[in-house]
Design an enzyme around this catalytic site. Sequence first.
Site, PDB file in Angstrom:
ATOM      1  N   LYS A   1       2.553   4.549  17.911  1.00 24.80           N
ATOM      2  CA  LYS A   1       2.581   5.946  17.454  1.00 24.80           C
ATOM      3  C   LYS A   1       2.662   6.902  18.633  1.00 24.80           C
ATOM      4  CE  LYS A   1      -0.124   4.810  13.358  1.00 24.80           C
ATOM      5  NZ  LYS A   1      -1.504   4.606  12.895  1.00 24.80           N
TER       6      LYS A   1
ATOM      7  N   ILE B   1      -0.797  13.576   8.293  1.00 21.55           N
ATOM      8  CA  ILE B   1      -0.695  14.824   9.080  1.00 21.55           C
ATOM      9  C   ILE B   1       0.777  15.054   9.443  1.00 21.55           C
ATOM     10  CG2 ILE B   1      -1.491  16.078  11.119  1.00 21.55           C
ATOM     11  CD1 ILE B   1      -3.728  14.027  11.446  1.00 21.55           C
TER      12      ILE B   1
ATOM     13  N   THR C   1       0.837  -1.213   0.000  1.00 21.84           N
ATOM     14  CA  THR C   1       0.000   0.000   0.000  1.00 21.84           C
ATOM     15  C   THR C   1       0.870   1.260   0.000  1.00 21.84           C
ATOM     16  OG1 THR C   1      -1.713  -1.169   1.233  1.00 21.84           O
ATOM     17  CG2 THR C   1      -1.806   1.228   1.281  1.00 21.84           C
TER      18      THR C   1
ATOM     19  N   VAL D   1       3.544   8.378  12.193  1.00 18.23           N
ATOM     20  CA  VAL D   1       2.535   8.856  13.156  1.00 18.23           C
ATOM     21  C   VAL D   1       1.484   9.698  12.431  1.00 18.23           C
ATOM     22  CG1 VAL D   1       2.134  10.232  15.237  1.00 18.23           C
ATOM     23  CG2 VAL D   1       4.234   8.888  15.031  1.00 18.23           C
TER      24      VAL D   1
HETATM   25  P1  NAP Z   1       1.843  -3.938   2.903  1.00 14.89           P
HETATM   26  O1  NAP Z   1       0.801  -3.437   1.970  1.00 14.89           O
HETATM   27  O2  NAP Z   1       1.637  -5.234   3.567  1.00 14.89           O
HETATM   28  O3  NAP Z   1       3.221  -3.981   2.084  1.00 14.89           O
HETATM   29  C1  NAP Z   1       4.388  -4.537   2.614  1.00 14.89           C
HETATM   30  C2  NAP Z   1       5.411  -4.654   1.481  1.00 14.89           C
HETATM   31  O4  NAP Z   1       6.613  -5.180   2.032  1.00 14.89           O
HETATM   32  C3  NAP Z   1       4.989  -5.597   0.365  1.00 14.89           C
HETATM   33  O5  NAP Z   1       5.346  -5.054  -0.882  1.00 14.89           O
HETATM   34  C4  NAP Z   1       5.795  -6.867   0.636  1.00 14.89           C
HETATM   35  O6  NAP Z   1       6.164  -7.568  -0.534  1.00 14.89           O
HETATM   36  C5  NAP Z   1       7.037  -6.292   1.270  1.00 14.89           C
HETATM   37  N1  NAP Z   1       7.682  -7.248   2.159  1.00 14.89           N
HETATM   38  C6  NAP Z   1       7.155  -7.903   3.219  1.00 14.89           C
HETATM   39  N2  NAP Z   1       8.074  -8.691   3.792  1.00 14.89           N
HETATM   40  C7  NAP Z   1       9.185  -8.545   3.079  1.00 14.89           C
HETATM   41  C8  NAP Z   1      10.494  -9.109   3.157  1.00 14.89           C
HETATM   42  N3  NAP Z   1      10.812  -9.998   4.110  1.00 14.89           N
HETATM   43  N4  NAP Z   1      11.414  -8.729   2.247  1.00 14.89           N
HETATM   44  C9  NAP Z   1      11.091  -7.838   1.301  1.00 14.89           C
HETATM   45  N5  NAP Z   1       9.894  -7.286   1.165  1.00 14.89           N
HETATM   46  C10 NAP Z   1       8.943  -7.616   2.039  1.00 14.89           C
HETATM   47  O7  NAP Z   1       2.131  -2.884   4.053  1.00 14.89           O
HETATM   48  P2  NAP Z   1       1.845  -1.328   4.025  1.00 14.89           P
HETATM   49  O8  NAP Z   1       0.447  -1.079   4.452  1.00 14.89           O
HETATM   50  O9  NAP Z   1       2.335  -0.733   2.793  1.00 14.89           O
HETATM   51  O10 NAP Z   1       2.754  -0.850   5.269  1.00 14.89           O
HETATM   52  C11 NAP Z   1       4.147  -0.715   5.142  1.00 14.89           C
HETATM   53  C12 NAP Z   1       4.679   0.014   6.362  1.00 14.89           C
HETATM   54  O11 NAP Z   1       4.077   1.299   6.448  1.00 14.89           O
HETATM   55  C13 NAP Z   1       4.381  -0.656   7.694  1.00 14.89           C
HETATM   56  O12 NAP Z   1       5.428  -0.372   8.587  1.00 14.89           O
HETATM   57  C14 NAP Z   1       3.112   0.048   8.165  1.00 14.89           C
HETATM   58  O13 NAP Z   1       2.946   0.011   9.549  1.00 14.89           O
HETATM   59  C15 NAP Z   1       3.423   1.448   7.696  1.00 14.89           C
HETATM   60  N6  NAP Z   1       2.268   2.315   7.498  1.00 14.89           N
HETATM   61  C16 NAP Z   1       1.190   1.875   6.789  1.00 14.89           C
HETATM   62  C17 NAP Z   1       0.131   2.745   6.554  1.00 14.89           C
HETATM   63  C18 NAP Z   1      -1.072   2.318   5.777  1.00 14.89           C
HETATM   64  O14 NAP Z   1      -2.044   3.085   5.714  1.00 14.89           O
HETATM   65  N7  NAP Z   1      -1.083   1.146   5.159  1.00 14.89           N
HETATM   66  C19 NAP Z   1       0.179   4.038   7.068  1.00 14.89           C
HETATM   67  C20 NAP Z   1       1.300   4.461   7.797  1.00 14.89           C
HETATM   68  C21 NAP Z   1       2.334   3.583   7.990  1.00 14.89           C
HETATM   69  P3  NAP Z   1       5.119  -8.232  -1.539  1.00 14.89           P
HETATM   70  O15 NAP Z   1       4.319  -7.098  -2.101  1.00 14.89           O
HETATM   71  O16 NAP Z   1       5.947  -8.882  -2.577  1.00 14.89           O
HETATM   72  O17 NAP Z   1       4.297  -9.161  -0.719  1.00 14.89           O
HETATM   73  N1  HSE Z   2      -3.047   0.631  10.410  1.00 18.12           N
HETATM   74  C1  HSE Z   2      -2.770   2.017  10.596  1.00 18.12           C
HETATM   75  C2  HSE Z   2      -4.059   2.745  10.920  1.00 18.12           C
HETATM   76  C3  HSE Z   2      -2.133   2.581   9.364  1.00 18.12           C
HETATM   77  O1  HSE Z   2      -5.133   2.200  10.691  1.00 18.12           O
HETATM   78  O2  HSE Z   2      -3.979   3.877  11.412  1.00 18.12           O
HETATM   79  C4  HSE Z   2      -1.673   3.992   9.523  1.00 18.12           C
HETATM   80  O3  HSE Z   2      -0.571   4.056  10.368  1.00 18.12           O
END
Ligand code: NAP
Ligand code: HSE
Length: 430
Positions: free
Chosen positions: A206, A137, A13, A133
């Site tokens: 956070k 924002i 994502t 966090v």
């Molecule tokens: P996600 O959709 O699950 O994506 C994770 C990515 O990491 C995927 O592309 C996956 O590969 C890759 N990955 C997982 N394990 C791996 C490994 N061992 N080696 C290499 N690549 C690996 O997660 P996300 O929602 O983008 O979140 C990513 C980070 O941002 C997390 O720390 C999350 O807490 C943070 N975050 C997320 C959001 C949100 O709204 N989603 C907001 C703020 C912060 P594949 O695609 O090949 O499976």
């Molecule tokens: N899983 C988190 C949330 C993503 O719902 O706020 C953003 O950090």
Amino acid sequence: MQPLRIAVAGLGTVGSGVVRLLHEQADILAARAGRPLQVVAVGARNRRKQRKIPLGRARWEGEVLDLATASDVDVVVEVIGGSEGAASELVHAAIAAGKHVVTANKALLAHQGADLARRAERAGVALAFEAAVAGGIPVLKALREGLAGNRFSRVYGILNGTCNYILSEMRATGRGFDEVLAEAQAHGYAEADPSFDIDGIDAAHKLAILAGVAFNCAVNFKAVHVEGIRHVSAADITFANELGFRIKLLALASVGANGLEQRVHPCLVPIDTPIAHVDGVFNAVVSEGDFVGRNVFEGRGAGAGPTASAVVADLVDIAAGRRAWAFGVPARDLARLPAAPMRDHVGRCYIRLQVKDRPGVIADLTAILRDEKISIESMLQHGRAVGDEGVPVVLVSHEAREAAMSRALSRIGRLRAVIEPPRMIRIESL
Ligand code: NAP
Ligand code: HSE
């Protein structure tokens, strides 16, 4: 000007959102950074996955750890996730190799924030984590830089988009918890393991980081009191409404005589406060500074676009040569604040009980509360129970000490007439 050469590790994502934003806003970013921002390499788990993102000539790195040492990379964007494993190894290796690091990984920062900040400073590289966090924002930058002239007494807010989405949708539509959670997952809001969201852990990660920045202290995740939203029922949402409240998962940090209090739990907040109307995936952070007073920040807290917006803002700072201490002061000067024990917390509470509808039950309840010197502000009971099925009774307490309240609830839960464990939700006046 030489471009800033970026490696993106993780193409889910957030990673996909970052690649798309860098591509679609390339002109404005180059103008603001004073040089182009160029994705030179990417990596994820599965190369064959269809991603539909504009990767241009960026090369695929089969082993993400190699991005840390690649000679054509200036900055590693870590958006894999997790406090250990690939993400942690990559960030440590990148810093050790003299690369700047931008990450959205709150779990990693909550567990290793002070250590990583120290390592990055020693290596002379940036460690930037605005996206960790409150999603889109820019609250860390606001507290650390825009409000640098203030001492903060308290920071609090809604820090988990998934929980806020669930609570808002349950209230507005009457739909069930599981159905709304599935929708939040489909939108890309939830963590890989959604129990991190609904059990309050993500908000606690956070909060620990936010407190680190606001109070210039070493991140202390273990000291956060954490409760999630699993036990918040449709009945609680309805009763809260009747009493003039909304239910929100709040994260609150404050400094007092006992030290730093950090807590994440569902709260009843008065309907006439701004935070009661922050709904859906929106987050809000409120800071209270001694010179500036109260500031309220609101925006989308999760999802590809808002999170990418925060990641890319960090990249623009790095490209332009702007650098701030990760937690507002040099890592060696981070304070080690004592943790204020939750048992000493004082506040009002909402208590919902399912009781047998017979004479003397209320007298028994109030006797226990009297023994603990807890005074009742109001009580609600609707309808009559048929047979032994019980009837809900809601009590609202005046201010009480947490330790006294938990002793009282444990005694109340043992009464024969009380047929379900008591549910308590704290009330925040804000
Ligand atoms: P996600 O959709 O699950 O994506 C994770 C990515 O990491 C995927 O592309 C996956 O590969 C890759 N990955 C997982 N394990 C791996 C490994 N061992 N080696 C290499 N690549 C690996 O997660 P996300 O929602 O983008 O979140 C990513 C980070 O941002 C997390 O720390 C999350 O807490 C943070 N975050 C997320 C959001 C949100 O709204 N989603 C907001 C703020 C912060 P594949 O695609 O090949 O499976
Ligand atoms: N899983 C988190 C949330 C993503 O719902 O706020 C953003 O950090």
